[in-house]
Write an enzyme that holds these catalytic residues in place. Structure first.
Site, short mmCIF file in Angstrom:
data_model
loop_
_atom_site.label_atom_id
_atom_site.label_comp_id
_atom_site.label_asym_id
_atom_site.label_seq_id
_atom_site.Cartn_x
_atom_site.Cartn_y
_atom_site.Cartn_z
N CYS A 1 -33.37 2.02 -8.10
CA CYS A 1 -33.11 3.01 -9.16
C CYS A 1 -32.39 4.17 -8.48
O CYS A 1 -31.98 4.04 -7.33
CB CYS A 1 -34.37 3.43 -9.91
SG CYS A 1 -35.56 4.43 -8.99
N HIS B 1 -46.53 -4.42 8.95
CA HIS B 1 -47.84 -3.79 8.72
C HIS B 1 -48.33 -3.89 7.28
O HIS B 1 -49.53 -3.96 7.05
CB HIS B 1 -47.80 -2.31 9.11
CG HIS B 1 -47.73 -2.09 10.59
ND1 HIS B 1 -47.89 -0.86 11.17
CD2 HIS B 1 -47.50 -2.97 11.62
CE1 HIS B 1 -47.77 -0.97 12.49
NE2 HIS B 1 -47.52 -2.23 12.78
N ASN B 2 -47.42 -3.86 6.33
CA ASN B 2 -47.82 -3.75 4.92
C ASN B 2 -47.59 -5.03 4.12
O ASN B 2 -47.93 -5.08 2.94
CB ASN B 2 -47.08 -2.59 4.24
CG ASN B 2 -47.14 -1.30 5.06
OD1 ASN B 2 -46.12 -0.82 5.55
ND2 ASN B 2 -48.32 -0.77 5.25
N ARG C 1 -55.40 -7.17 11.88
CA ARG C 1 -56.02 -5.97 11.30
C ARG C 1 -55.26 -5.48 10.07
O ARG C 1 -55.84 -4.85 9.18
CB ARG C 1 -56.13 -4.86 12.34
CG ARG C 1 -54.81 -4.28 12.82
CD ARG C 1 -55.01 -3.30 13.96
NE ARG C 1 -53.79 -2.57 14.30
CZ ARG C 1 -52.81 -3.06 15.05
NH1 ARG C 1 -52.89 -4.31 15.52
NH2 ARG C 1 -51.74 -2.34 15.34
#
Ligand code: RB5
Length: 142
Positions: free
Chosen positions: A65, A98-99, A132
């Site tokens: 956007c 990480h995400n 983790r």
């Protein structure tokens, strides 16, 4: 790999170039629009890309956007969606490592195409680290 793409009018110009870039790079693309610079509502396009990912019709999504903010807020309302607004290449890598982000979001009015190409390439080639980070992404789901 199948990539679902969507944008509002603020992301339309960048999205056009991204679709060509992805196709030229050998990805299969589902182009969910928008297909002109006429004013539209970004949540509608977030929903289309989210649906492709949730139904496993696409492996990853690209949303654009004007700023990238509204469409990432909209996408992240949906279960199982981790949409990352990327403004530098390190974020493209970290959002995957990480995400485990499944949608990369870009601000069409602030991201030069050359940067978008770089961010998307890194995003699509970087695996999730797991470990983790898996337990943390699991905790996002409520
Ligand atoms: C549309 O003008 C603009 O508000 C939208 O593209 C986006 O930037 C919203 O966050």
């Amino acid at each position: 790999m199948i990539i679902s793409v969507g944008a509002d009018h603020g992301g339309f110009e960048l999205k056009k170039k991204i679709v060509s870039f992805l196709k030229n790079s050998g990805y299969e693309v589902i182009d969910n629009g928008t297909f002109s610079s006429d004013s539209v509502d970004y949540p509608d396009f977030a929903k289309l890309v989210v649906k492709d990912i949730s139904l496993k019709k696409a492996d990853f999504g690209v949303l654009v956007c004007g700023s990238g903010i509204g469409i990432s807020i909209a996408a992240n309302r949906h279960k199982g969606i981790r949409a990352a607004l990327v403004t530098r290449k390190e974020f493209a890598e970290l959002s995957r490592r990480h995400n485990n982000a499944n949608i990369i979001v870009l601000g069409g009015r602030f991201t030069p195409f050359e940067d978008a190409e770089e961010y998307i390439s890194i995003f699509l080639k970087t695996p999730f680290d797991g470990g983790r980070h898996q337990q943390r992404t699991d905790k996002i789901e409520i």
